[in-house]
Design an enzyme around this catalytic site. Structure first.
Site, PDB file in Angstrom:
ATOM      1  N   TRP A 212       0.799  -1.219   0.000  1.00 51.00           N
ATOM      2  CA  TRP A 212       0.000   0.000   0.000  1.00 51.00           C
ATOM      3  C   TRP A 212       0.835   1.273   0.000  1.00 51.00           C
ATOM      4  O   TRP A 212       0.323   2.358  -0.169  1.00 51.00           O
ATOM      5  CB  TRP A 212      -0.870   0.000   1.275  1.00 51.00           C
TER       6      TRP A 212
ATOM      7  N   LYS B 117      -2.746  -8.720  -7.069  1.00 51.19           N
ATOM      8  CA  LYS B 117      -3.391  -8.826  -5.769  1.00 51.19           C
ATOM      9  C   LYS B 117      -2.795  -7.661  -4.963  1.00 51.19           C
ATOM     10  O   LYS B 117      -1.649  -7.702  -4.529  1.00 51.19           O
ATOM     11  CB  LYS B 117      -3.084 -10.170  -5.084  1.00 51.19           C
TER      12      LYS B 117
ATOM     13  N   SER C  19      -4.947  -4.984   0.935  1.00 49.29           N
ATOM     14  CA  SER C  19      -6.395  -4.924   1.190  1.00 49.29           C
ATOM     15  C   SER C  19      -6.914  -3.525   1.520  1.00 49.29           C
ATOM     16  O   SER C  19      -8.118  -3.295   1.468  1.00 49.29           O
ATOM     17  CB  SER C  19      -6.743  -5.866   2.342  1.00 49.29           C
TER      18      SER C  19
ATOM     19  N   GLU D 101      10.884  -7.831  -3.477  1.00 50.21           N
ATOM     20  CA  GLU D 101      11.393  -6.508  -3.104  1.00 50.21           C
ATOM     21  C   GLU D 101      10.843  -6.263  -1.703  1.00 50.21           C
ATOM     22  O   GLU D 101       9.670  -5.935  -1.545  1.00 50.21           O
ATOM     23  CB  GLU D 101      10.918  -5.488  -4.139  1.00 50.21           C
ATOM     24  N   LEU D 102      11.688  -6.479  -0.698  1.00 51.64           N
ATOM     25  CA  LEU D 102      11.193  -6.464   0.682  1.00 51.64           C
ATOM     26  C   LEU D 102      11.665  -5.191   1.391  1.00 51.64           C
ATOM     27  O   LEU D 102      11.803  -4.165   0.766  1.00 51.64           O
ATOM     28  CB  LEU D 102      11.635  -7.746   1.386  1.00 51.64           C
TER      29      LEU D 102
ATOM     30  N   CYS E 283      10.536   1.630   1.527  1.00 51.60           N
ATOM     31  CA  CYS E 283      11.584   0.643   1.754  1.00 51.60           C
ATOM     32  C   CYS E 283      12.957   1.280   1.605  1.00 51.60           C
ATOM     33  O   CYS E 283      13.893   0.899   2.292  1.00 51.60           O
ATOM     34  CB  CYS E 283      11.414  -0.541   0.812  1.00 51.60           C
TER      35      CYS E 283
ATOM     36  N   GLU F 247      13.512  -2.417  10.965  1.00 48.92           N
ATOM     37  CA  GLU F 247      13.068  -1.411  10.003  1.00 48.92           C
ATOM     38  C   GLU F 247      11.974  -0.560  10.664  1.00 48.92           C
ATOM     39  O   GLU F 247      11.034  -1.102  11.231  1.00 48.92           O
ATOM     40  CB  GLU F 247      12.496  -2.110   8.766  1.00 48.92           C
TER      41      GLU F 247
HETATM   42  P1  NDP Z   1       2.575  -7.007   4.019  1.00 47.22           P
HETATM   43  O1  NDP Z   1       3.872  -7.454   3.534  1.00 47.22           O
HETATM   44  O2  NDP Z   1       1.811  -7.897   4.938  1.00 47.22           O
HETATM   45  O3  NDP Z   1       1.632  -6.694   2.753  1.00 47.22           O
HETATM   46  C1  NDP Z   1       2.119  -6.550   1.436  1.00 47.22           C
HETATM   47  C2  NDP Z   1       1.273  -7.381   0.477  1.00 47.22           C
HETATM   48  O4  NDP Z   1       1.461  -8.764   0.736  1.00 47.22           O
HETATM   49  C3  NDP Z   1      -0.221  -7.132   0.616  1.00 47.22           C
HETATM   50  O5  NDP Z   1      -0.808  -7.236  -0.645  1.00 47.22           O
HETATM   51  C4  NDP Z   1      -0.664  -8.259   1.520  1.00 47.22           C
HETATM   52  O6  NDP Z   1      -2.041  -8.543   1.410  1.00 47.22           O
HETATM   53  C5  NDP Z   1       0.202  -9.397   1.007  1.00 47.22           C
HETATM   54  N1  NDP Z   1       0.451 -10.477   1.953  1.00 47.22           N
HETATM   55  C6  NDP Z   1       0.648 -10.396   3.280  1.00 47.22           C
HETATM   56  N2  NDP Z   1       0.898 -11.606   3.802  1.00 47.22           N
HETATM   57  C7  NDP Z   1       0.850 -12.496   2.786  1.00 47.22           C
HETATM   58  C8  NDP Z   1       1.009 -13.912   2.675  1.00 47.22           C
HETATM   59  N3  NDP Z   1       1.280 -14.670   3.735  1.00 47.22           N
HETATM   60  N4  NDP Z   1       0.873 -14.476   1.478  1.00 47.22           N
HETATM   61  C9  NDP Z   1       0.606 -13.741   0.398  1.00 47.22           C
HETATM   62  N5  NDP Z   1       0.437 -12.399   0.423  1.00 47.22           N
HETATM   63  C10 NDP Z   1       0.574 -11.772   1.593  1.00 47.22           C
HETATM   64  O7  NDP Z   1       2.756  -5.573   4.665  1.00 47.22           O
HETATM   65  P2  NDP Z   1       1.992  -4.897   5.903  1.00 47.22           P
HETATM   66  O8  NDP Z   1       0.897  -4.087   5.388  1.00 47.22           O
HETATM   67  O9  NDP Z   1       1.612  -5.875   6.969  1.00 47.22           O
HETATM   68  O10 NDP Z   1       3.174  -3.984   6.455  1.00 47.22           O
HETATM   69  C11 NDP Z   1       4.032  -4.493   7.458  1.00 47.22           C
HETATM   70  C12 NDP Z   1       5.454  -4.073   7.242  1.00 47.22           C
HETATM   71  O11 NDP Z   1       5.945  -4.550   5.996  1.00 47.22           O
HETATM   72  C13 NDP Z   1       5.714  -2.582   7.161  1.00 47.22           C
HETATM   73  O12 NDP Z   1       5.705  -1.974   8.401  1.00 47.22           O
HETATM   74  C14 NDP Z   1       7.038  -2.560   6.466  1.00 47.22           C
HETATM   75  O13 NDP Z   1       8.071  -2.829   7.383  1.00 47.22           O
HETATM   76  C15 NDP Z   1       6.928  -3.687   5.468  1.00 47.22           C
HETATM   77  N6  NDP Z   1       6.511  -3.214   4.132  1.00 47.22           N
HETATM   78  C16 NDP Z   1       7.478  -3.018   3.189  1.00 47.22           C
HETATM   79  C17 NDP Z   1       7.140  -2.495   1.969  1.00 47.22           C
HETATM   80  C18 NDP Z   1       8.169  -2.254   0.925  1.00 47.22           C
HETATM   81  O14 NDP Z   1       8.017  -1.344   0.117  1.00 47.22           O
HETATM   82  N7  NDP Z   1       9.213  -3.067   0.851  1.00 47.22           N
HETATM   83  C19 NDP Z   1       5.773  -2.117   1.649  1.00 47.22           C
HETATM   84  C20 NDP Z   1       4.819  -2.398   2.695  1.00 47.22           C
HETATM   85  C21 NDP Z   1       5.203  -2.916   3.873  1.00 47.22           C
HETATM   86  P3  NDP Z   1      -3.102  -7.990   2.495  1.00 47.22           P
HETATM   87  O15 NDP Z   1      -3.026  -6.503   2.448  1.00 47.22           O
HETATM   88  O16 NDP Z   1      -4.398  -8.516   2.024  1.00 47.22           O
HETATM   89  O17 NDP Z   1      -2.665  -8.549   3.816  1.00 47.22           O
END
Ligand code: NDP
Length: 452
Positions: free
Chosen positions: A131, A155, A158, A229-230, A263, A357
């Site tokens: 997001w 996908k 949410s 890309e984490l 990130c 992070e």
């Molecule tokens: P998530 O990694 O949970 O969400 C990113 C995407 O992955 C969303 O579309 C989410 O779907 C989906 N997702 C989550 N879990 C799974 C799974 N087990 N299997 C498949 N798809 C999955 O990010 P959060 O919103 O929970 O953010 C938490 C932390 O992640 C942040 O605080 C930050 O540290 C990191 N983050 C890093 C980003 C980057 O640019 N590298 C971007 C966003 C977050 P859904 O929304 O439906 O859960």
């Protein structure tokens, strides 16, 4: 009927309720995407280019509307939302102009009469996206994928389904045939079965480590390619010969833009002990000037975080670090999904704001005595996305670049993504590259042709 409701993090009120796709609908959409692949892969680069240029126009024409949806959904300041849409238009134009050249056959001299590599699309690629940059993250995947002849299935996170549907609209208004790009309105539980569907040929995920690990594990079990890309915990390394005013302006931008939710944000400021006092003093003046407020106000620079739980996590990390001995220089307070621009000094390596992070407007400050200590501090991270070095001695900085375990080293600049440059990390920041010629070649069959 399952639904997902989006919530405005600034007001706390509901925006829209979306009916999610059923398993049957998902299967049907994937089948249609797969059917479309066999037509789309036959199109010429000039046909794809025409549509991608139209997508850029569509973005520019409707940037206010698309930006407003984004701002409502994640509390992102409107001026930054508009800039994000404009950057997506640039990306469309970049690949429209360059994809054909990037993907032309690569002739390789061997003992054959003729031998070369031809770059062929794989098919339907799934993108699981976050997001924090609701448009940019998706476009970074979708534009090169479509130009290469692949099909995109999204996908999205949410909380940004309004933006996810707007993205689908951009491609359909630009004249891309139906099912070239599909938005699935689904929760993360559905992802595993989608990756297991034989139609899906590869997957890319931008997001947290746990989400990346889950998706990559499923893809690995299916022998399917993945790109991850984490997160990142980039350091801003400030040497004592830097241009102080410019460096401070860049560091503030690197940490606080997008309300710190990036990130590649510079999260750990490492500053030479020799200049640290003056540097921190001047830095605090600049951070104090950042205007927080209504994300819809064009003058707002700091909005809310995208969800209240994300702000609570930041609050916990700050509180924990204070208990561990960090000094609060500025900010530190939360109100709902809003977290004040915060600066913590006296930060050491074990503290939460250094070791983890921080996905919000929190800058940690640590001092170093010499170059070796600066490099060691910067490398003391699970992540390896990028680092910024600030010094007037460019030659020394360029030589030093090799010592950093990172996907990118930026000298006298914040780490940023640029369509022309590869983007991605090492260590727990993930693998694979997006953007540039490297990005467009991730989801291709690099086919060897040998003629005797
Ligand atoms: P998530 O990694 O949970 O969400 C990113 C995407 O992955 C969303 O579309 C989410 O779907 C989906 N997702 C989550 N879990 C799974 C799974 N087990 N299997 C498949 N798809 C999955 O990010 P959060 O919103 O929970 O953010 C938490 C932390 O992640 C942040 O605080 C930050 O540290 C990191 N983050 C890093 C980003 C980057 O640019 N590298 C971007 C966003 C977050 P859904 O929304 O439906 O859960």
């Amino acid at each position: 009927m399952a639904t997902i409701t989006s919530v405005n993090p600034y007001t706390g009120s509901e925006i829209e309720t979306f009916t999610t796709h059923t398993k049957t609908e998902i299967t049907q959409l994937l089948e249609k995407a797969n059917d479309q692949f066999y037509t789309w892969r036959e199109t010429t680069f000039s046909e794809r280019k025409k549509r991608m240029i139209a997508a850029a126009s569509e973005l520019k024409k409707n940037k206010q509307e698309y930006a407003e949806t984004m701002t409502l959904e994640i509390g992102k300041p409107i001026s930054q939302s508009i800039a994000e849409i404009e950057k997506c238009a640039w990306l469309c134009e970049y690949y429209a102009e360059n994809a054909e050249e990037q993907l032309k056959d690569e002739v390789i001299k061997t003992d054959a009469y003729k031998s070369y590599t031809s770059f062929e699309p794989l098919g339907v690629v799934l993108a699981v996206m976050p997001w924090n940059y609701p448009f940019w993250q998706v476009f970074r995947f979708a534009v090169p994928a479509l130009m290469a002849g692949n099909i995109g299935v999204l996908k999205h996170a949410s909380n940004v389904f309004g933006s996810a549907l707007n993205i689908e609209k951009v491609f359909s208004n630009a004249g891309f045939p139906k099912h070239c790009f599909t938005t699935l309105l689904i929760g993360s539980k559905e992802v595993e079965a989608i990756i297991e569907n034989p139609i899906i040929k590869a997957v890319t995920l931008t997001g947290s480590g746990p989400a990346g690990a889950a998706v990559a594990a499923t893809a690995g079990a299916q022998i399917k390619k993945s790109v991850l890309e984490l997160g990142g915990n980039n350091a801003l390394v400030v040497f004592n010969d830097c241009d102080m005013d410019k460096t401070i302006a860049t560091c503030v931008q690197a940490r606080y833009q997008n309300t710190g939710q990036s990130c590649i944000a510079g999260k750990r400021l490492l500053v030479s002990e020799a200049i640290s006092e003056e540097f921190i003093e001047k830095l605090l003046l600049k951070v104090r000037e950042l205007k927080s407020g209504d994300p819809m106000d064009p003058d707002t620079f700091i909005g809310t975080l995208a969800r209240e739980d994300l702000a609570i996590t930041i609050e916990e990390q700050v509180q924990k670090s204070l208990k561990q001995g960090a000094k609060l220089e500025l900010g530190g307070n939360r109100q709902g999904a809003y977290f004040e621009p915060t600066v913590l000094s006296n930060v050491s390596e074990k503290m939460a704001v250094f070791a983890e992070e921080t996905f919000g407007p929190v800058l940690s400050v640590t001092t170093f005595k010499d170059v070796d200590e600066a490099i060691a501090l910067s490398n003391n991270s699970r992540f390896g996305l990028g680092v910024s070095l600030f010094t007037k001695d460019i030659e020394a900085a360029e030589k030093m670049a090799f010592c950093f375990e990172e996907g990118a080293v930026f000298i006298n600049e914040l780490v940023k993504s640029d369509p022309r440059l590869p983007f991605g990390g090492v260590k727990e920041s993930g693998y694979g590259r997006e953007l540039s010629e490297h990005g467009i070649k991730e989801f291709l069959n690099k086919k060897t042709i040998y003629i005797n």
